[in-house]
Design an enzyme around this catalytic site. Sequence first.
Site, PDB file in Angstrom:
ATOM      1  N   ILE A  71       0.926  -1.131   0.067  1.00 54.26           N
ATOM      2  CA  ILE A  71      -0.010   0.046   0.017  1.00 54.26           C
ATOM      3  C   ILE A  71       1.044   1.340   0.019  1.00 54.26           C
ATOM      4  O   ILE A  71       1.936   1.191   0.589  1.00 54.26           O
ATOM      5  CB  ILE A  71      -1.060   0.151   1.117  1.00 54.26           C
ATOM      6  CG1 ILE A  71      -2.016   1.065   1.187  1.00 54.26           C
ATOM      7  CG2 ILE A  71      -0.233  -0.229   2.478  1.00 54.26           C
ATOM      8  CD1 ILE A  71      -3.023   1.103   2.334  1.00 54.26           C
ATOM      9  N   CYS A  72       0.339   2.371  -0.676  1.00 51.04           N
ATOM     10  CA  CYS A  72       1.100   3.713  -0.608  1.00 51.04           C
ATOM     11  C   CYS A  72       2.417   3.647  -1.237  1.00 51.04           C
ATOM     12  O   CYS A  72       2.650   2.982  -2.330  1.00 51.04           O
ATOM     13  CB  CYS A  72       1.110   3.876   0.986  1.00 51.04           C
ATOM     14  SG  CYS A  72       1.682   5.889   0.994  1.00 51.04           S
ATOM     15  N   GLY A  73       3.540   4.238  -0.385  1.00 51.73           N
ATOM     16  CA  GLY A  73       4.872   4.000  -0.958  1.00 51.73           C
ATOM     17  C   GLY A  73       5.479   2.829  -1.225  1.00 51.73           C
ATOM     18  O   GLY A  73       6.371   2.684  -1.994  1.00 51.73           O
TER      19      GLY A  73
ATOM     20  N   THR B  13       4.186   0.411  -2.944  1.00 49.04           N
ATOM     21  CA  THR B  13       3.850   0.090  -4.405  1.00 49.04           C
ATOM     22  C   THR B  13       4.941   0.741  -5.337  1.00 49.04           C
ATOM     23  O   THR B  13       5.224   0.144  -6.346  1.00 49.04           O
ATOM     24  CB  THR B  13       2.461   0.953  -4.951  1.00 49.04           C
ATOM     25  OG1 THR B  13       2.414   2.228  -4.826  1.00 49.04           O
ATOM     26  CG2 THR B  13       1.364   0.261  -4.091  1.00 49.04           C
TER      27      THR B  13
ATOM     28  N   ALA C  90      -2.542  -0.918  -3.276  1.00 48.12           N
ATOM     29  CA  ALA C  90      -3.706   0.035  -2.857  1.00 48.12           C
ATOM     30  C   ALA C  90      -2.938   1.527  -2.617  1.00 48.12           C
ATOM     31  O   ALA C  90      -1.737   1.315  -2.346  1.00 48.12           O
ATOM     32  CB  ALA C  90      -4.473  -0.233  -1.628  1.00 48.12           C
TER      33      ALA C  90
END
Length: 203
Positions: free
Chosen positions: A106-108, A110, A157
């Site tokens: 999720i977030c960074g 990715t 996400a």
Amino acid sequence: MEAGTETRTAYLAVYDTFADWETGHTTAHLARNGFTVRTVGPTTDPVTTMAGLRIQPDLALTDLRPEGADLLILTGADLWDSGDELAPFARTARVFLDAGVPVAAICGATAGLAREGLLDERAHTSAVPRYLAATGYRGGAHYRDADAVTDGDLITAGPTEPVAFAREVFGRLGVYEGERLDAWYRLYQRSDVSAYDVLQGSS
């Protein structure tokens, strides 16, 4: 279907600037459904989250193996965008995926997977397309404008979607399925109290 009585293990990666809010739904409900959640850090030295909380990792990344694992969770952190300090976690994600063990980012995180080449051929999402494009990855055609995306063993996400992130994890692992998975999402994302009875298995 809830997880069986056997112990299943999810590994939560923790590191300095860990984004506290992104995985709370995921880890809490995994723990309530028969999973052991273990934390893995760069070492076993304590790390400090964005909120200033200190976490003592259960094990160091060098000791983590996909054997016996059911999931690896990678959360966001400022460190994903400020250098290569967390690159070993992305490399470990490759090992897990190659072994057929799900990875949820999720977030960074990715962006870390994008730099590792893990999003070049898989459907995925993130904060916005340009965030991942800045990594120079080759997977732009596989970007999906969605709250969360599952492609095989990979879940992704953006930073504003911790509930959708959890939903995808639960669906992939069979923690909740069908109507109960939808009810869980409606309850926690939309405060839909009518979903409570469905989630509890009553009419």
